[in-house]
Design a protein around this motif. Structure first.
Motif, PDB file in Angstrom:
ATOM      1  N   ILE A  61      20.036   1.417 -17.452  1.00 27.87           N
ATOM      2  CA  ILE A  61      19.103   0.860 -16.497  1.00 27.87           C
ATOM      3  C   ILE A  61      17.750   0.468 -16.883  1.00 27.87           C
ATOM      4  N   ARG A  62      17.439  -0.797 -16.871  1.00 30.33           N
ATOM      5  CA  ARG A  62      16.100  -1.322 -16.977  1.00 30.33           C
ATOM      6  C   ARG A  62      15.566  -2.010 -16.018  1.00 30.33           C
ATOM      7  N   LEU A  63      14.026  -1.606 -15.985  1.00 28.86           N
ATOM      8  CA  LEU A  63      13.187  -2.441 -14.939  1.00 28.86           C
ATOM      9  C   LEU A  63      12.179  -3.260 -16.250  1.00 28.86           C
ATOM     10  N   ASN A  64      12.342  -4.214 -16.190  1.00 28.55           N
ATOM     11  CA  ASN A  64      11.692  -5.031 -17.257  1.00 28.55           C
ATOM     12  C   ASN A  64      11.422  -6.559 -16.889  1.00 28.55           C
ATOM     13  N   PRO A  65      10.320  -7.185 -16.857  1.00 26.98           N
ATOM     14  CA  PRO A  65       9.131  -6.468 -16.459  1.00 26.98           C
ATOM     15  C   PRO A  65       8.756  -6.270 -15.104  1.00 26.98           C
ATOM     16  N   ILE A  66       7.791  -5.152 -15.104  1.00 25.77           N
ATOM     17  CA  ILE A  66       7.318  -5.063 -13.750  1.00 25.77           C
ATOM     18  C   ILE A  66       5.784  -5.460 -13.761  1.00 25.77           C
ATOM     19  N   VAL A  67       5.099  -6.185 -13.027  1.00 27.40           N
ATOM     20  CA  VAL A  67       4.013  -6.709 -12.969  1.00 27.40           C
ATOM     21  C   VAL A  67       3.152  -6.630 -11.553  1.00 27.40           C
ATOM     22  N   ALA A  68       1.855  -6.535 -11.568  1.00 28.65           N
ATOM     23  CA  ALA A  68       1.286  -6.378 -10.345  1.00 28.65           C
ATOM     24  C   ALA A  68      -0.133  -6.471 -10.677  1.00 28.65           C
ATOM     25  N   ASN A  69      -0.883  -6.894  -9.465  1.00 24.96           N
ATOM     26  CA  ASN A  69      -2.195  -7.074  -9.423  1.00 24.96           C
ATOM     27  C   ASN A  69      -2.992  -6.013  -8.803  1.00 24.96           C
ATOM     28  N   LEU A  70      -3.951  -5.358  -9.301  1.00 26.56           N
ATOM     29  CA  LEU A  70      -4.711  -4.254  -8.310  1.00 26.56           C
ATOM     30  C   LEU A  70      -5.932  -4.014  -9.024  1.00 26.56           C
ATOM     31  N   TYR A  71      -6.793  -3.829  -7.968  1.00 24.52           N
ATOM     32  CA  TYR A  71      -8.411  -3.312  -8.304  1.00 24.52           C
ATOM     33  C   TYR A  71      -9.052  -4.121  -9.452  1.00 24.52           C
ATOM     34  N   GLU A  72      -8.907  -5.450  -9.257  1.00 27.32           N
ATOM     35  CA  GLU A  72      -9.711  -6.558  -9.976  1.00 27.32           C
ATOM     36  C   GLU A  72      -9.093  -6.608 -11.355  1.00 27.32           C
ATOM     37  N   GLY A  73      -7.953  -5.781 -11.539  1.00 27.05           N
ATOM     38  CA  GLY A  73      -7.212  -5.972 -12.875  1.00 27.05           C
ATOM     39  C   GLY A  73      -5.593  -6.014 -12.822  1.00 27.05           C
ATOM     40  N   SER A  74      -4.822  -5.549 -13.778  1.00 26.49           N
ATOM     41  CA  SER A  74      -3.363  -6.106 -13.416  1.00 26.49           C
ATOM     42  C   SER A  74      -2.641  -4.843 -14.118  1.00 26.49           C
ATOM     43  N   TYR A  75      -1.577  -5.126 -13.928  1.00 25.35           N
ATOM     44  CA  TYR A  75      -0.569  -3.939 -14.583  1.00 25.35           C
ATOM     45  C   TYR A  75       0.731  -4.711 -15.026  1.00 25.35           C
ATOM     46  N   GLN A 126       0.824  -1.490  -0.105  1.00 24.65           N
ATOM     47  CA  GLN A 126       0.027   0.005  -0.037  1.00 24.65           C
ATOM     48  C   GLN A 126       0.991   1.438   0.006  1.00 24.65           C
ATOM     49  N   VAL A 127       0.707   2.061  -1.107  1.00 22.83           N
ATOM     50  CA  VAL A 127       1.674   3.185  -1.198  1.00 22.83           C
ATOM     51  C   VAL A 127       0.556   4.301  -1.745  1.00 22.83           C
ATOM     52  N   ALA A 128       0.502   5.411  -1.187  1.00 24.77           N
ATOM     53  CA  ALA A 128      -0.160   6.725  -1.861  1.00 24.77           C
ATOM     54  C   ALA A 128      -1.585   6.378  -1.886  1.00 24.77           C
ATOM     55  N   GLY A 129      -1.974   5.326  -0.999  1.00 22.05           N
ATOM     56  CA  GLY A 129      -3.654   5.007  -0.964  1.00 22.05           C
ATOM     57  C   GLY A 129      -3.749   3.772  -1.592  1.00 22.05           C
ATOM     58  N   MET A 130      -2.844   3.326  -2.808  1.00 23.63           N
ATOM     59  CA  MET A 130      -3.139   2.453  -3.783  1.00 23.63           C
ATOM     60  C   MET A 130      -2.788   1.048  -2.826  1.00 23.63           C
ATOM     61  N   LYS A 131      -3.758   0.002  -3.476  1.00 21.98           N
ATOM     62  CA  LYS A 131      -3.277  -1.533  -2.821  1.00 21.98           C
ATOM     63  C   LYS A 131      -2.724  -2.295  -3.926  1.00 21.98           C
ATOM     64  N   LEU A 132      -1.739  -2.898  -3.882  1.00 24.49           N
ATOM     65  CA  LEU A 132      -1.320  -3.823  -5.146  1.00 24.49           C
ATOM     66  C   LEU A 132      -0.692  -5.229  -4.386  1.00 24.49           C
ATOM     67  N   THR A 133      -1.165  -6.005  -5.168  1.00 17.82           N
ATOM     68  CA  THR A 133      -0.668  -7.455  -4.794  1.00 17.82           C
ATOM     69  C   THR A 133       0.279  -8.233  -5.768  1.00 17.82           C
ATOM     70  N   ASP A 134       0.920  -8.989  -5.160  1.00 18.61           N
ATOM     71  CA  ASP A 134       1.822  -9.875  -6.409  1.00 18.61           C
ATOM     72  C   ASP A 134       2.817  -9.054  -7.313  1.00 18.61           C
ATOM     73  N   ILE A 135       3.294  -8.153  -6.758  1.00 12.47           N
ATOM     74  CA  ILE A 135       4.372  -7.419  -7.429  1.00 12.47           C
ATOM     75  C   ILE A 135       5.653  -8.041  -7.575  1.00 12.47           C
ATOM     76  N   SER A 136       6.262  -7.669  -8.618  1.00 13.05           N
ATOM     77  CA  SER A 136       7.428  -8.292  -9.034  1.00 13.05           C
ATOM     78  C   SER A 136       8.219  -7.399  -9.944  1.00 13.05           C
ATOM     79  N   ALA A 137       9.495  -7.316 -10.151  1.00 13.45           N
ATOM     80  CA  ALA A 137      10.128  -6.233 -10.769  1.00 13.45           C
ATOM     81  C   ALA A 137      11.532  -7.115 -11.099  1.00 13.45           C
ATOM     82  N   GLN A 138      12.165  -6.856 -12.255  1.00 15.16           N
ATOM     83  CA  GLN A 138      13.380  -7.425 -12.615  1.00 15.16           C
ATOM     84  C   GLN A 138      14.104  -6.284 -13.066  1.00 15.16           C
ATOM     85  N   LEU A 139      15.428  -6.095 -12.366  1.00 20.94           N
ATOM     86  CA  LEU A 139      16.274  -5.122 -12.895  1.00 20.94           C
ATOM     87  C   LEU A 139      17.699  -5.804 -13.463  1.00 20.94           C
TER      88      LEU A 139
END
Length: 734
Positions: free
Chosen positions: A457-471, A437-450
């Motif tokens: 410098i590359r962050l790819n992929p960045i994935v997360a689940n939030l608010y019945e959807g995905s990022y 939870q950050v800035a009010g947002m609630k996210l789950t199952d977050i992962s990032a590869q640097l």
């Protein structure tokens, strides 16, 4: 500084040894005061420095042969000032007389009072001890190699043996280390050290105390007590029952006093240069911890292993004891449980963090890392966090702060990117968070590869689940050029926009299931630079939602009532406009997002629009056109049937938080009526032309009929005339 201390200790031991040798010779041979000048001359030959002996040299005879000196000063290199390099107030040394007859030496306790030692690095990085070392090397090289000692014949005298050491007592010493290039100065004063008589196989009590002050350091008062056990054949020692107490005070410590204690045993092997402390008990400001350390010092570098276990403690209470004022946090119970466990290894291959486990209230962080180099940073890492609420550690947001926050203060950051560090960065790793939870947002199952290297410098992929959807997204920083270039590519799928905005901003602008894509490129050193240079594009589509803050049907009714000079329509129950779909594209150019093709479909409206939003200033300038469909009763209100098929312009301006909405219904009706009049004129003209054409056709038909009748009647007349003329001609001839 470690190298400097090594030389300083060597010089001190050499001086003490020189004094011991001189004492033995003088006691046995002559009155030492007769040779003060010779002693000073020899010292100057060996060191290149002037030795001044103040006061008499005193001898003792029985049962100890001893020498006691007065004050002595060893001059410093003239380039470093007039203060002496080393000085003592008094030195006392003695050997037992009778054991000398058996060729054994039993030393009494060596007492050194008022020792002063000054180690200085000048602006060029040259130490005042280096000329001493060089002079000593030159003197040794000038001497001829000593002849091999003759081996004693059978029955000859045995060699002299050291039978006992009576210990060492250092009283009221002063040590200075000054780095003039760095502008740093450190002093140890007073320094007291007492080592009891040395007996083989026995533990020797050791006690000492000191006070350290210096540049950017608090005052550190220390005490130590231990038992030293030494094996000269194996070259091993142990500091048993070690008890070290430190008390820090003054700037820059926030507290008046900071107590630190350490207890345990330290082992050392001088042959292998290995030192270890298998179990150390630490206590810092009342917080306990256990640690183990194993250090080996080969010819080059350092090899070390360490473990630290810091049980859970209340960081808030610790801060209160240390007079540290923590920043106000949204959760007053934050930082009441902090714990740390780690095991690391350092050596020629760099630093390897085998385990790192951090407990922070309800959060647990676990990490591993292998850092091959620190300048620049090169290595790999893995970090996993089970769940963390970042908002509880942030200051609570007040209404005044929200009102005072402007785009410039909210987004512009003056901190610049560390380009040199980023260009050399070669760090790869993964990070995962179960719940965030950050800035009010609630996210789950977050992962990032640097991935980083060669200035990218590359962050790819960045994935997360939030608010019945995905990022899913990717970000990149390219620092190979003069200005860093940042690029992002983001995709949100099936996000419930209402709850997301409610949690982030406590205000909902648009509801519905959202699909959003966005990509942008920006450059610069700060966040403000990025926003001002951002160029990109995106698309959005919301399904089955509503636009909050505006009820278009109600606004149109108000405008209609004003136009008819009627009482304003009853206020709408809700300030929202429902839609079945809301879609469009975005073009971002230097902080301004332009939308040329807004389309909103609803049971009552068909809305098209275009406009722009200034991200830097957070302002809107939008023009939408509302077309009412064939629905008699609008959203929660009276009939709007008379406005069907009239395009109604709606202008939206102002800030994101408080937009200004205006509807020019009179102009819309005027334009609509003008269009209808024009349509009527065109219809009448068409009817006139059609009537004229119809009359013309009828006249033409009548003319043709008349011509046909005249032609027919003429033909009939001609036939009758012919008949009559024929009859008359027949009658004439007859």
């Amino acid at each position: 500084m470690a190298r400097a201390l090594k030389w300083i200790l060597g010089i001190v031991l050499a001086l003490i040894l020189l004094v011991v040798i001189a004492v033995i010779a003088i006691i046995v041979l002559v009155d030492p005061n007769d040779y003060r000048d010779d002693i000073a001359r020899i010292v100057e030959q060996q060191t290149g420095r002037e030795l001044t002996i103040e006061g008499d040299l005193k001898l003792t005879f029985f049962p100890w042969l001893g020498l006691e000196t007065g004050a002595m000063r060893l001059a410093d290199d003239a380039a470093f000032g007039d203060q002496p390099f080393a000085a003592v107030d008094r030195v006392r040394f003695a050997v037992k007389l009778l054991p000398l007859l058996s060729r054994e030496i039993e030393l009494d306790r060596i007492v050194v009072e008022g020792l002063e030692l000054r180690a200085i690095l000048n602006e060029e990085g040259v130490g005042n001890w280096e000329s001493l070392v060089a002079a000593g090397d030159d003197a040794d090289a000038a001497e001829e190699a000593p002849a091999e000692p003759e081996q004693p014949q059978d029955g000859g005298a045995p060699p002299i043996a050291l039978a006992a050491l009576g210990g060492l007592e250092l009283r009221d010493a002063y040590v200075l280390y000054e780095d003039r290039a760095a502008g740093a100065r450190y002093e140890v004063a007073p320094l007291n050290l007492e080592i009891a008589a040395f007996e083989l196989g026995q533990a020797i009590p050791v006690e000492g105390d000191w006070v350290v002050t210096g540049t950017d350091l608090p005052r550190l008062a220390g005490e130590i007590s231990s038992r030293l056990r030494f094996d000269p054949e194996a070259q091993q020692f142990a500091l048993e029952d070690l008890a070290l107490n430190l008390l820090g005070s003054g700037e820059p410590l926030p507290a008046e006093e900071l107590p630190i204690t350490l207890a345990g045993t330290i082992h050392g092997d001088l042959q292998t240069s290995r030192f270890s402390a298998p179990e150390l008990q630490l206590r810092i400001a009342g917080v306990p911890a256990t640690a183990s350390v194993d250090v080996q010092l080969p010819e080059e570098g350092v090899e070390a292993q360490a473990q630290l276990d810091l049980p859970a403690f209340n960081a808030r209470e610790l801060a209160q004891r240390l007079n540290i004022e923590l920043p106000e946090m949204a959760d007053p119970t934050a930082l009441t449980r902090v714990a740390l466990q780690t095991a690391l290894q350092y050596g020629s291959n760099g630093l390897r963090l085998h385990t790192l486990r951090v407990g922070l209230d309800d959060t647990t962080l676990e990490a591993q890392a292998a850092i091959g180099d620190f300048d620049p940073v090169q290595g790999e890492f893995q970090v996993a966090i089970d769940a963390i609420n970042v908002d509880r550690y942030l200051p609570p947001e007040t209404e005044e702060e929200v009102e005072a926050a402007t785009p410039a203060t909210a987004t512009a950051a003056a901190t610049e990117l560390p380009l040199d560090t980023l260009r050399g960065l070669a760090l790869n790793g993964t990070a995962s968070i179960g719940e965030l939870q950050v800035a009010g947002m609630k996210l789950t199952d977050i992962s990032a590869q640097l991935e980083s290297g060669n200035g990218v410098i590359r962050l790819n992929p960045i994935v997360a689940n939030l608010y019945e959807g995905s990022y899913r997204g990717e970000s990149q920083i390219d620092v190979r050029g003069e200005q860093p270039v940042i690029s992002v590519n983001e995709t949100l799928s099936g996000i419930q926009a209402g709850p997301l905005q409610q949690d982030m901003m406590e205000k909902v602008y648009v509801t519905g299931a959202a699909d959003i894509t966005f990509r942008a490129t920006m450059q610069g050193m700060t966040v403000d630079d990025w926003l001002q240079s951002a160029v990109g594009e995106g698309a959005f589509r919301f399904r089955d939602g509503a636009v909050n803050g505006i009820n278009i049907a109600a606004e149109i009714r108000k405008a209609q009532a004003r136009l008819k000079k009627q009482e304003p329509a009853q206020a709408a129950d809700t300030l929202e406009t429902d839609f079945a779909a809301l879609s469009g594209t975005l073009a971002l150019d230097k902080g301004v997002a332009r939308n040329p093709d807004l389309l909103v479909e609803s049971p009552l409206f068909r809305i098209t629009g275009k406009g722009e939003a200034n991200v830097l200033e957070q302002t809107l300038d939008y023009l939408v056109t509302v077309n009412l469909v064939q629905t008699l009763t609008g959203q929660g209100g009276e009939s709007l049937e008379e406005l069907n098929r009239i395009p109604i312009p709606v202008r939206i301006t102002g800030s994101f938080a408080e937009p200004d909405i205006s509807i020019d219904l009179a102009e819309a009706i005027r334009q609509s009526q003008g269009k209808r009049i024009e349509e009527a004129k065109q219809k009448l003209e068409a009817e006139r032309r059609e009537a004229e054409e119809r009359v013309q056709r009828e006249l033409e038909e009548e003319r043709q009929k008349l011509q046909e009748r005249i032609q027919r009647e003429r033909q009939e007349l001609d036939e009758r005339v012919k008949e009559q003329l024929g009859d008359k001609l027949k009658g004439l001839f007859n």
